[in-house]
Scaffold this motif. Structure first.
Motif, PDB file in Angstrom:
ATOM      1  N   ASP A 185       0.804  -1.217   0.000  1.00 17.71           N
ATOM      2  CA  ASP A 185       0.000   0.000   0.000  1.00 17.71           C
ATOM      3  C   ASP A 185       0.840   1.271   0.000  1.00 17.71           C
ATOM      4  N   GLY A 186       2.180   1.116  -0.130  1.00 15.37           N
ATOM      5  CA  GLY A 186       3.050   2.280  -0.184  1.00 15.37           C
ATOM      6  C   GLY A 186       3.683   2.654   1.138  1.00 15.37           C
ATOM      7  N   GLU A 187       3.331   1.940   2.212  1.00 13.43           N
ATOM      8  CA  GLU A 187       3.917   2.243   3.513  1.00 13.43           C
ATOM      9  C   GLU A 187       5.416   1.928   3.507  1.00 13.43           C
ATOM     10  N   ILE A 188       6.242   2.865   3.998  1.00  8.41           N
ATOM     11  CA  ILE A 188       7.685   2.653   4.058  1.00  8.41           C
ATOM     12  C   ILE A 188       8.001   1.809   5.285  1.00  8.41           C
ATOM     13  N   LEU A 189       8.568   0.631   5.056  1.00  6.74           N
ATOM     14  CA  LEU A 189       8.891  -0.298   6.140  1.00  6.74           C
ATOM     15  C   LEU A 189      10.321  -0.119   6.631  1.00  6.74           C
ATOM     16  N   ALA A 190      11.223   0.330   5.747  1.00  7.33           N
ATOM     17  CA  ALA A 190      12.625   0.535   6.137  1.00  7.33           C
ATOM     18  C   ALA A 190      13.311   1.382   5.071  1.00  7.33           C
ATOM     19  N   ALA A 191      14.365   2.093   5.486  1.00  7.47           N
ATOM     20  CA  ALA A 191      15.174   2.894   4.564  1.00  7.47           C
ATOM     21  C   ALA A 191      16.610   2.855   5.060  1.00  7.47           C
ATOM     22  N   ASN A 192      17.545   2.607   4.143  1.00 11.83           N
ATOM     23  CA  ASN A 192      18.933   2.545   4.604  1.00 11.83           C
ATOM     24  C   ASN A 192      19.563   3.938   4.622  1.00 11.83           C
ATOM     25  N   ARG A 193      20.770   4.022   5.160  1.00 11.88           N
ATOM     26  CA  ARG A 193      21.433   5.308   5.355  1.00 11.88           C
ATOM     27  C   ARG A 193      21.660   6.028   4.024  1.00 11.88           C
ATOM     28  N   THR A 194      22.067   5.289   2.987  1.00 17.08           N
ATOM     29  CA  THR A 194      22.330   5.914   1.692  1.00 17.08           C
ATOM     30  C   THR A 194      21.069   6.538   1.118  1.00 17.08           C
ATOM     31  N   ALA A 195      19.932   5.893   1.319  1.00 21.13           N
ATOM     32  CA  ALA A 195      18.665   6.443   0.836  1.00 21.13           C
ATOM     33  C   ALA A 195      18.316   7.721   1.590  1.00 21.13           C
ATOM     34  N   ARG A 196      18.535   7.713   2.894  1.00 15.83           N
ATOM     35  CA  ARG A 196      18.236   8.920   3.683  1.00 15.83           C
ATOM     36  C   ARG A 196      19.109  10.085   3.250  1.00 15.83           C
ATOM     37  N   GLU A 197      20.386   9.802   2.946  1.00 18.41           N
ATOM     38  CA  GLU A 197      21.296  10.858   2.504  1.00 18.41           C
ATOM     39  C   GLU A 197      20.908  11.365   1.116  1.00 18.41           C
ATOM     40  N   LEU A 198      20.522  10.466   0.232  1.00 15.30           N
ATOM     41  CA  LEU A 198      20.128  10.857  -1.112  1.00 15.30           C
ATOM     42  C   LEU A 198      18.883  11.728  -1.091  1.00 15.30           C
ATOM     43  N   LEU A 199      17.914  11.371  -0.246  1.00 15.14           N
ATOM     44  CA  LEU A 199      16.657  12.096  -0.190  1.00 15.14           C
ATOM     45  C   LEU A 199      16.754  13.374   0.645  1.00 15.14           C
ATOM     46  N   ARG A 200      17.898  13.569   1.315  1.00 17.57           N
ATOM     47  CA  ARG A 200      18.183  14.783   2.100  1.00 17.57           C
ATOM     48  C   ARG A 200      17.153  15.033   3.193  1.00 17.57           C
ATOM     49  N   ARG A 201      16.675  13.974   3.783  1.00 16.83           N
ATOM     50  CA  ARG A 201      15.669  14.134   4.839  1.00 16.83           C
ATOM     51  C   ARG A 201      15.554  12.836   5.615  1.00 16.83           C
ATOM     52  N   SER A 202      14.987  12.931   6.784  1.00 11.89           N
ATOM     53  CA  SER A 202      14.715  11.724   7.560  1.00 11.89           C
ATOM     54  C   SER A 202      13.502  11.036   6.948  1.00 11.89           C
TER      55      SER A 202
END
Length: 374
Positions: free
Chosen positions: A271-288
């Motif tokens: 349904d689109g719910e974010i279950l996990a995000a790694n550190r590289t993804a957080r840095e790329l997206l520039r946000r928590s």
């Protein structure tokens, strides 16, 4: 020949009676003689300078622990250091190709290709699988007629591969030419042994990073999600991600390793719910990135809605077609290319999103569109 003409002119001027003509022939002969002498002097100076440069480089690399050799443009060996004498074959005809004959199946083609590249760029190198292991051969153009060659052993197990080994994550290191330089135990177990080239592992080339690729395993072809990390010297590290490989499970290994993996990854529910995000993804997206939030609130579609796209991907539609999305709520325009892949976790379908920065690409596209309007 020019010198002979100059001498003949000088001698001939002595037998010409007319003063003006004699003087002209004398001046012409003297000028030719001067030019010949200047050219000879420049040629001698160039040869001397090149010889001094070669001697200087040879002295510098003499005690280098890696085999180093100097050759001329024709492949004739000028000198080699102690390490090269100890490790490489002693040439009978004093050629560079003979020195590498015990290492490479066809040294002439490798040396020719690298030397031409060094002539154009100043230097060149390649990682090569040899009979004795994996090496890096580098060449530097000292002058247009002389080259420095250096052979280095490649250390296979570094931090990333050791970490992958401990988590049973299949991975390999690949050279720019497609030779496999390293495979960890999990990868060797999966494919049934040590492979030397990508075509022995993947049924279809090129390998598509962020997408499912068919792997030739020891038990037959299987589909695996591949994540690619660019390294130095054209090398790449390829990881087969959990959930798509037999005997691995996202829920078992968790995201401990993925938080250190330099590939931006999100784990998303149907349904689109974010279950996990790694550190590289957080840095790329520039946000928590908050677990429990929805990907549709994080990423904005440039076409159809993100919710519909995720829904279709969960149903198995459009999995091989990446989407360009804009990151919401950031100061500057930020675009990402996202590819979705389905995996199983505890019997449930989840999506693994592989993200790549596409901001520069979209900026260039926008500039092109604006230029066409003008």
């Amino acid at each position: 020949m020019v010198l002979v003409v100059a001498v003949a002119a000088l001698v001939g001027s002595l037998f010409i009676d007319e003063a003006g003509l004699s003087r002209g022939v004398l001046v012409g002969g003297a000028t030719l003689a001067f030019l010949v002498g200047a050219i000879k002097a420049l040629s001698w100076w160039y040869d001397w300078r090149q010889s001094m440069m070669v001697q200087s480089v040879a002295s510098f690399v003499e005690n280098d622990s890696s085999p180093s050799l100097l050759s001329d443009a024709s492949g004739a060996l000028l000198t080699r250091n102690r390490a090269a004498e100890d490790r490489l074959r002693t040439p009978v005809n004093n050629t560079l190709g003979e020195c590498f004959a015990d290492l490479f199946a066809n040294p002439s083609s490798i040396l020719f290709r690298l030397q031409n590249k060094a002539l154009a760029l100043g230097a060149a190198r390649d990682d090569i699988v040899t009979r004795r292991g994996h090496v890096r051969l580098a060449v530097h153009a000292i002058t247009r007629d002389s080259f420095l060659w250096r052979l280095e052993d490649i250390v296979e197990r570094t931090g990333q591969s050791t970490r992958a080994q401990s988590l049973s994550l299949p991975m390999m290191t690949v050279s720019a030419s497609g030779a496999i330089l390293f495979m960890n135990d999990a990868m060797r177990k999966l494919v049934g042994g040590r492979a030397k080239s990508l075509d022995r592992v993947f049924r279809n080339l090129p390998v598509r990073s962020g997408q499912m690729n068919e792997v030739s395993s020891g038990e037959g072809p299987i589909a695996c999600l591949v994540a690619e990390v660019e390294g130095t010297g054209g090398r790449r590290e390829l990881f087969l991600l959990p959930g798509t490989v037999p005997d691995t499970d996202v829920s078992r290994d968790g995201w401990t390793f993925f938080d250190e993996l330099p590939v931006a990854l999100l784990k998303v529910a149907e349904d689109g719910e974010i279950l996990a995000a790694n550190r590289t993804a957080r840095e790329l997206l520039r946000r928590s990135v908050k677990v429990g939030s929805n990907a549709a609130d994080l990423l904005e579609s440039l076409g159809r809605s993100v919710r519909d796209w995720i829904k279709d991907a969960a149903a198995g539609k459009g999995l091989r077609h990446p989407e360009f999305l804009q990151v919401a709520d950031v100061e500057d325009e930020l675009f990402v290319q996202v590819t979705l892949n389905r995996v199983k976790e505890k019997g449930e379908t989840v999506l693994i999103a592989v993200l790549n920065d596409a901001t520069e690409l979209k900026s260039l596209e926008k500039q092109f569109v604006q230029s066409q309007k003008m």
